[in-house]
Write an enzyme that holds these catalytic residues in place. Structure first.
Site, short mmCIF file in Angstrom:
data_model
loop_
_atom_site.label_atom_id
_atom_site.label_comp_id
_atom_site.label_asym_id
_atom_site.label_seq_id
_atom_site.Cartn_x
_atom_site.Cartn_y
_atom_site.Cartn_z
N CYS A 1 0.84 -1.21 0.00
CA CYS A 1 0.00 0.00 0.00
C CYS A 1 0.87 1.26 0.00
O CYS A 1 1.51 1.58 1.00
CB CYS A 1 -0.93 -0.02 1.22
SG CYS A 1 -1.75 1.54 1.55
N CYS B 1 0.06 3.95 2.62
CA CYS B 1 0.45 3.44 3.95
C CYS B 1 1.93 3.75 4.21
O CYS B 1 2.31 4.19 5.30
CB CYS B 1 0.23 1.94 4.05
SG CYS B 1 -1.47 1.40 3.81
#
Length: 464
Positions: free
Chosen positions: A359, A362
């Site tokens: 991600c 993230c």
């Protein structure tokens, strides 16, 4: 025998086509949709509406032929076969025939029959760039005068193409002429905001009379909303601006609530229902006040099918509202080799980061989280990161923790997205941050990100 079987199959298929067509002749409110696919791959064609919902799944014969009678609202749809797709216009009373090669749907797609002229026009229009600079830095680097000249020229060329078409209904032509104008307005609106990004000029502003069309613009035309994607984008932008204005006026940062409040004031109920639903099916899980959000939604929407979907989501979200006990997890594997359960951390505030190694957003938050951890070192708060990586990627997870020197307690969920803890929090996107109090009660199921200043405001307000 094989030749006889093929002849028999073709006769059966021809009979099906004849029956479908005969049935359609009795009613002029249906669409006969048929065709043939060469180099057939899949046994099914799918048709999606403008909200990207499947409205028909059509079987394809072993010979690549298909025929179906459709009863759909007039408008634009997407034909999808395998991973390829194309826009098309379906209109009641038409008898549209489609053919394409499965190896290259876009280039081989051909339309014929009643309704074929409209779709051939759509193909011609979409195949041109109309003299519009494709490089966005060049496009938005143009002066206001040059940009407007470029877009005006494109609009004039599109109008000329439309005017030259034969075999197209006046109803479609009238709507499409308005659509071409909406495409122009939509591009002009983008010029108002995009140069600040593409030219690295945050102070960019257009002149006061740049787009006079917006002063008298009708945001409540449901016919054009269904027909024109550009019109829909203009309406969406209008309510986003109103939402931001409401948030600034009321001096709060709950934009989701402000946006749905703005949409709830729309005059046209059809448009209101669609905008409410399209926002709520995702945003209701991210708003910081789910009860107030749902109240505004349910009091404004009259679409019972949509309301049922949103109500079901709301019922799932109620248990994770502020003040409720947090869902729990038990025995998650940690980076240090221990088993960790949420109850192990009771007695401290817990700031949870739900993330994954794949991600991008993230990973952007990781250094910001490290700074927050350093600032609150020694305070009554525990930082916990839960990875939803697949178990097969556990070594990749460990490597990233080591390489990025990630702090706090690092655990990996037991079943990625399908882990009960992730499902209980109705997590549909990451990164996601959660804040729990020392008693295990939820303070926020959608806490601010480490990169946001309001996280410090929230934590400092708790006197940790």
């Amino acid at each position: 025998m094989q030749i006889r079987h093929k002849i028999k199959t073709l006769l059966v298929f021809s009979l099906i086509i004849s029956c479908v067509y005969a049935t359609a002749q009795k009613k002029n409110d249906v669409i006969v949709f048929s065709g043939v696919i060469s180099n057939k791959i899949d046994d099914q064609i799918k048709i999606y509406d403008f909200q990207n919902q499947i409205v028909s799944e059509i079987k394809v014969s072993p010979q690549g032929k298909f025929a179906e009678t459709l009863k759909l609202k007039d408008g634009f749809y997407t034909l999808k076969y395998e991973d390829a797709s194309s826009k098309m216009f379906l209109e009641s009373g038409s008898n549209l025939n489609v053919s394409f090669d499965a190896k290259d749907l876009k280039k081989s797609l051909k339309f014929s029959g009643k309704g074929g002229a409209v779709n051939s026009y759509i193909q011609k229009k979409s195949s041109k760039n109309w003299g519009i600079a494709e490089d966005l830095k060049i496009r938005y680097g143009l002066s206001e005068t040059d940009f407007k000249r470029m877009m005006t020229k494109a609009k004039t060329s599109k109008d000329s193409l439309l005017l030259s078409q034969v075999g197209i209904s006046e109803n479609f032509k009238n709507k499409e002429k308005r659509n071409i104008n909406y495409e122009y307005i939509n591009e002009m609106i983008k010029y108002e905001s995009d140069p600040a990004h593409y030219t690295a000029n945050p102070d960019f502003k257009v002149s006061a009379d740049f787009l006079p069309e917006l002063k008298t613009f009708d945001y409540d035309n449901s016919d054009d909303f269904y027909f024109s994607n550009s019109y829909k984008n203009i309406v969406l932008g209008h309510y986003r601006r109103l939402g931001k204005e409401l948030a600034e006026r009321d001096k709060h940062d709950n934009y989701y609530l402000s946006y749905i409040t703005a949409v709830s004031r729309a005059k046209n109920q059809d448009i209101k229902n669609i905008l409410l639903y399209e926002h709520a099916k995702n945003a209701i899980a991210y708003t910081s006040d789910v009860q107030e959000y749902y109240k505004i939604y349910i009091n404004s929407s009259t679409d019972q099918a949509n309301n049922k979907v949103i109500s079901q989501i709301y019922e799932k979200l109620l248990p994770i509202s502020k003040g409720n006990m947090s869902p729990k997890f038990v025995g998650y594997d940690s980076y240090s080799g221990d088993k960790v359960s949420l109850d192990d951390l009771k007695g401290k505030y817990i700031y949870i980061d739900v993330w994954a190694t794949w991600c991008g957003p993230c990973k952007v938050e990781i250094p910001h989280l490290g700074k927050i951890e350093e600032e609150y070192k020694g305070k009554n708060i525990q930082f916990l990161s839960i990875s939803i990586d697949k178990r097969a990627d556990i070594e990749k997870w460990k490597k990233m923790i080591n390489d990025k020197k990630m702090g706090g307690i690092q655990v990996i969920a037991d079943n990625a997205w399908d882990s009960k803890f992730i499902q209980d929090y109705f997590i549909k996107g990451i990164p996601r941050f959660i804040l729990i109090d020392p008693q295990g009660k939820i303070i926020s199921s959608n806490a601010p990100r480490p990169s946001e200043a309001k996280l410090r405001d929230l934590l400092n307000g708790l006197n940790i």
